[in-house]
Design an enzyme around this catalytic site. Structure first.
Site, PDB file in Angstrom:
ATOM      1  N   ASP A  99       0.888  -1.344   0.007  1.00 21.84           N
ATOM      2  CA  ASP A  99      -0.038  -0.015   0.004  1.00 21.84           C
ATOM      3  C   ASP A  99       0.755   1.253  -0.028  1.00 21.84           C
ATOM      4  O   ASP A  99       1.071   1.964   0.954  1.00 21.84           O
ATOM      5  CB  ASP A  99      -1.006   0.067   1.082  1.00 21.84           C
ATOM      6  CG  ASP A  99      -1.949   0.915   1.072  1.00 21.84           C
ATOM      7  OD1 ASP A  99      -2.192   1.935   0.147  1.00 21.84           O
ATOM      8  OD2 ASP A  99      -2.858   1.250   1.921  1.00 21.84           O
ATOM      9  N   CYS A 102       0.752   4.462   2.145  1.00 23.48           N
ATOM     10  CA  CYS A 102      -0.393   4.355   3.282  1.00 23.48           C
ATOM     11  C   CYS A 102       0.116   5.270   4.297  1.00 23.48           C
ATOM     12  O   CYS A 102       1.450   5.538   4.566  1.00 23.48           O
ATOM     13  CB  CYS A 102      -0.137   3.086   3.714  1.00 23.48           C
ATOM     14  SG  CYS A 102      -1.497   2.816   5.059  1.00 23.48           S
ATOM     15  N   ASN A 206      -6.823  -2.339   8.317  1.00 23.68           N
ATOM     16  CA  ASN A 206      -6.796  -1.421   9.642  1.00 23.68           C
ATOM     17  C   ASN A 206      -6.800   0.250   9.088  1.00 23.68           C
ATOM     18  O   ASN A 206      -6.485   0.988   9.757  1.00 23.68           O
ATOM     19  CB  ASN A 206      -5.315  -1.713  10.054  1.00 23.68           C
ATOM     20  CG  ASN A 206      -4.312  -1.366   9.128  1.00 23.68           C
ATOM     21  OD1 ASN A 206      -4.335  -1.181   7.783  1.00 23.68           O
ATOM     22  ND2 ASN A 206      -2.987  -1.364   9.518  1.00 23.68           N
ATOM     23  N   LEU A 209     -11.376   5.947   9.695  1.00 28.51           N
ATOM     24  CA  LEU A 209     -11.736   7.495   9.872  1.00 28.51           C
ATOM     25  C   LEU A 209     -11.992   7.546  11.223  1.00 28.51           C
ATOM     26  O   LEU A 209     -12.961   7.000  11.470  1.00 28.51           O
ATOM     27  CB  LEU A 209     -12.682   7.964   8.811  1.00 28.51           C
ATOM     28  CG  LEU A 209     -12.997   9.495   8.798  1.00 28.51           C
ATOM     29  CD1 LEU A 209     -13.902   9.743   7.360  1.00 28.51           C
ATOM     30  CD2 LEU A 209     -13.397   9.980   9.798  1.00 28.51           C
ATOM     31  N   GLU A 210     -11.608   8.176  11.917  1.00 30.19           N
ATOM     32  CA  GLU A 210     -11.825   8.339  13.430  1.00 30.19           C
ATOM     33  C   GLU A 210     -11.951   9.886  13.923  1.00 30.19           C
ATOM     34  O   GLU A 210     -11.300  10.687  13.561  1.00 30.19           O
ATOM     35  CB  GLU A 210     -10.857   7.869  14.208  1.00 30.19           C
ATOM     36  CG  GLU A 210     -11.304   7.291  15.617  1.00 30.19           C
ATOM     37  CD  GLU A 210     -10.059   6.179  16.053  1.00 30.19           C
ATOM     38  OE1 GLU A 210     -10.229   5.016  16.178  1.00 30.19           O
ATOM     39  OE2 GLU A 210      -9.026   6.737  16.560  1.00 30.19           O
ATOM     40  N   HIS A 335       3.765   6.580   5.717  1.00 31.45           N
ATOM     41  CA  HIS A 335       4.351   5.616   6.423  1.00 31.45           C
ATOM     42  C   HIS A 335       4.808   4.474   5.703  1.00 31.45           C
ATOM     43  O   HIS A 335       5.384   3.353   6.174  1.00 31.45           O
ATOM     44  CB  HIS A 335       4.108   5.379   7.967  1.00 31.45           C
ATOM     45  CG  HIS A 335       2.587   4.993   7.834  1.00 31.45           C
ATOM     46  ND1 HIS A 335       1.516   5.384   8.794  1.00 31.45           N
ATOM     47  CD2 HIS A 335       1.811   3.724   7.207  1.00 31.45           C
ATOM     48  CE1 HIS A 335       0.277   4.640   8.698  1.00 31.45           C
ATOM     49  NE2 HIS A 335       0.349   3.829   7.418  1.00 31.45           N
ATOM     50  N   ASN A 336       4.532   4.397   4.348  1.00 32.79           N
ATOM     51  CA  ASN A 336       5.059   3.353   3.447  1.00 32.79           C
ATOM     52  C   ASN A 336       5.546   4.030   2.172  1.00 32.79           C
ATOM     53  O   ASN A 336       5.028   4.503   1.251  1.00 32.79           O
ATOM     54  CB  ASN A 336       3.981   2.412   2.898  1.00 32.79           C
ATOM     55  CG  ASN A 336       3.634   1.456   3.659  1.00 32.79           C
ATOM     56  OD1 ASN A 336       4.271   1.350   5.160  1.00 32.79           O
ATOM     57  ND2 ASN A 336       2.598   0.589   3.515  1.00 32.79           N
ATOM     58  N   SER A 382      -4.845   1.406  18.117  1.00 30.56           N
ATOM     59  CA  SER A 382      -6.110   0.628  17.836  1.00 30.56           C
ATOM     60  C   SER A 382      -7.358   1.607  17.982  1.00 30.56           C
ATOM     61  O   SER A 382      -7.453   2.368  18.526  1.00 30.56           O
ATOM     62  CB  SER A 382      -6.195  -0.728  18.733  1.00 30.56           C
ATOM     63  OG  SER A 382      -6.887  -0.434  19.976  1.00 30.56           O
ATOM     64  N   HIS A 406       4.881   4.272  13.554  1.00 25.95           N
ATOM     65  CA  HIS A 406       3.669   4.541  13.072  1.00 25.95           C
ATOM     66  C   HIS A 406       2.424   4.393  13.375  1.00 25.95           C
ATOM     67  O   HIS A 406       1.489   4.736  13.103  1.00 25.95           O
ATOM     68  CB  HIS A 406       3.712   3.894  11.534  1.00 25.95           C
ATOM     69  CG  HIS A 406       3.158   2.622  11.077  1.00 25.95           C
ATOM     70  ND1 HIS A 406       3.603   1.678  12.010  1.00 25.95           N
ATOM     71  CD2 HIS A 406       2.262   2.184  10.605  1.00 25.95           C
ATOM     72  CE1 HIS A 406       3.127   0.713  11.705  1.00 25.95           C
ATOM     73  NE2 HIS A 406       2.080   0.826  10.685  1.00 25.95           N
TER      74      HIS A 406
END
Lengths: 483, 144
Positions: A99, A102, A206, A209-210, A335-336, A382, A406
């Site tokens: 990904d 990502c 994983n 949207l939070e 982070h990728n 999480s 990350h």
């Protein structure tokens, strides 16, 4: 020191551990793992095998690194960081991840928990409606090959030109939301077909949207937090975690095949097929770099379109525009990724896979607004336990090629997690704890249960004590959307 | 013994691994296909309004299975569908293997289908297709 490996692991400090070059034939540099002793003890065997495999790759400089949220990945471990000499080194899709780009994005607001709580259900429903998630979801942006080519080369800038965001958003993204050197001609038709309809979609796994809250007592560095627009007082912020979707995956898959053949031509042998690579300056290496930059730019664009939709959802629910609600971007960070960066050794191709760039104060690569404090680092935990906003340090630039953790990192497989709890049970439990979850897939939700992850606070503490990032604020979830 | 598959608890922490096996090449291909379809959605909840013919030829049977399983991922994204069934015929002639198949499914519908993972790809990690005691077996890790 008892770890899940027979290799010798030497303590460098309380948070840094080294596997010497003598531990595996072919290692060119030592491997270094970050984390407390308890984190190190809990790491799976794959981390030790994979980080030492990376240490064998041609042109690697200083160390093969793994961050404390590390776990088994494809080729490189998740949490892996490695830098290769531009002239003598390689580039590997296994060091970037499937990904591509990502990454994490954080949006602040002037809203407080008291404003949002009464309308949380409505807000989450509106966000769920506007930000497609889950299997086969397609975005609302109508694309053809020509417009998708422009997304590949312009990244988030294309979105701003189409009205999906504000010009000042671009300042607050890693590299302005657009990596140079993207060449759509190096991308397969297969990849384009997979990606064209996915702009503005979250995906699953994983990704999420939070909606989160920042309490006063969870701000650790008020000055830096203020520079990032984080003021506390039960402030509402929104975090997005997603990447380049099927498009990036296809780019990685296509070039793994190319590199498998290229390695024979260049006489490169690797200890794991998923470490397939090519010399960075070879035709194959440059082709992959150009295609990877296309995928990275679509990921920036993906998160930008999602940001537009988030602002629209908030505006619909609260009756004020995103600007009136103070919904400024804090930062967007990959982070990728693989990028060419300058270090004392010269120009290096830095691979970060499940690891975040964490440049310290004074870096010319940071926007003016953050240059005096350092780069925001967004770490997702999480969905049950919360997340962190950190800031990069000069020490990171010196010790870890400007990189840090990350997220929290998994400790339990998806299949095991699903056997432990159902999605419906988890959703109900989280509701009782004040976290409203909207999910496309209930089994997918169960796979992301908090107990399947490491304790993010311990991971964050370890990178702070190692000096490669500093805590700014902890972000507590109140609403989550999952694919 | 009929062909079957099972998802693995302790392999591929962040992703989804499965073992598939059958009495024949055709059997292991069918079992692996079922695993990929079930990873994405419950096939029993997916209709049959969409279909696509697929054909692959090659000397390397493992590569043939890899490319075939990748087709599910490609069409899931390219056509926005999930799958209820796949009709497969694997044949060998003159050192070449040929897979002729039909993918059957329907467009994604969150209201009527039980959706699972948005599988992003089939990986080569731990990937194996081999014959053991007369049974054909495959180990596959899906990136999700």
């Amino acid at each position: 020191m008892k770890c899940n490996t027979a290799m010798k692991v030497v303590r460098i400090s309380d948070e840094v551990w080294e596997i010497p070059v003598t531990e595996k034939p072919g290692m060119l540099v030592p491997a270094r793992i970050y984390g407390t002793e308890s984190i190190l003890r809990a790491m799976d065997t794959g981390v030790f095998e994979q980080v030492t495999n990376v240490a064998c790759l041609p042109g690697i400089r200083r160390y093969a690194l793994c961050m404390p949220d590390g776990h088994w990945g494809y080729g490189f471990p998740i949490g892996g960081v490695a830098a290769f000499d531009v002239r003598s080194g390689i580039i590997s899709p296994g060091g970037v991840g499937y990904d591509v780009n990502c990454g994490m994005r954080l949006i602040r607001s002037d809203l407080t928990l008291a404003d949002v709580q009464p309308k949380l259900d409505l807000l989450m429903t509106e966000l769920f409606r506007r930000v497609p998630a889950g299997v086969g979801a397609s975005g609302f942006v109508s694309m053809n090959r020509s417009s998708f080519d422009r997304v590949m080369t312009k990244g988030a800038r294309w979105c701003i030109e189409q009205g999906y965001g504000w010009h000042r958003d671009l300042e607050r993204m890693e590299q302005g939301g657009c990596l140079p050197g993207a060449d759509p001609g190096k991308v397969s038709d297969h990849a384009v077909t997979r990606g064209m309809n996915q702009l503005g979609t979250l995906g699953s796994g994983n990704h999420y949207l939070e909606v989160q809250v920042v309490s006063n007592d969870r701000i650790f560095d008020r000055e830096t937090a203020a520079a990032f627009g984080i003021t506390g007082q039960d402030q509402i912020v929104i975090m997005v975690h997603c990447g380049s979707r099927g498009f990036g995956h296809q780019v990685a898959s296509d070039y793994l095949k190319v590199f498998e053949k290229a390695m024979r031509r260049y006489g490169i042998t690797v200890k794991d097929q998923q470490l397939a690579c090519a010399p960075f300056l070879s035709e194959e290496g440059q082709d992959y770099f150009a295609a990877m930059n296309c995928a990275a730019n679509t990921a920036f664009a993906n998160r930008q379109v999602i940001t537009h939709q988030i602002r629209e959802a908030f505006a619909a629910v609260f009756g004020r525009s995103g600007e009136e609600l103070g919904m400024e971007l804090v930062y967007d960070v990959a982070h990728n990724i693989a990028k060419v960066e300058r270090y004392p050794e010269g120009e290096l191709v830095v691979h970060r896979k499940g690891a975040t760039r964490a440049f310290g104060p004074g870096s010319q690569d940071l926007p003016a607004c953050y240059r005096s404090v350092g780069q925001p680092v967004i770490c997702g935990g999480s969905m049950e336990t919360g997340s962190y906003l950190l800031v990069g340090t000069t020490r990171a630039t010196e010790d870890t090629f400007g990189s840090t953790m990350h997220g929290s990192g998994r400790t339990m497989s998806r299949t095991q997690a699903k056997k432990s709890i159902s999605g419906e049970q988890l959703q109900q439990q989280m509701k009782q704890r004040g976290i409203l979850v909207k999910a496309v897939s209930m089994s997918g939700l169960a796979e992301e249960a908090g107990f399947a992850y490491k304790n993010i606070s311990e991971v964050v503490e370890s990178v702070e004590r190692a000096g490669i990032t500093k805590k700014v604020a902890e972000l507590r979830p109140i609403g989550n959307i999952k694919g | 013994m009929p062909a079957f598959f099972h998802f693995l608890d302790d392999v591929a922490l962040a992703d989804l691994a499965f073992d598939a096996e059958g009495d024949s090449v055709q059997g292991v291909f069918e079992a692996a296909s079922q695993a990929v379809m079930e990873a994405m959605a419950d096939p029993k909840t997916v209709g049959a309004t969409w279909e696509r013919r697929v054909e692959h030829t090659g000397a390397d049977l493992a590569e043939l299975l890899f490319d075939w399983l990748s087709d599910f991922v490609y069409w899931k994204d390219a056509a926005g569908v999930v799958f209820s069934r796949a009709v497969i015929a694997v044949t060998q002639a003159g050192g070449q293997w040929t897979l002729a198949a039909t993918l059957i499914g329907e467009p994604v519908n969150q209201a009527t289908q039980v959706l699972r993972n948005d599988v992003k790809g089939v990986t080569k990690h731990l990937y194996r297709l081999y014959q053991d005691n007369g049974r054909w077996r495959a180990r596959v890790v899906l990136d999700v």
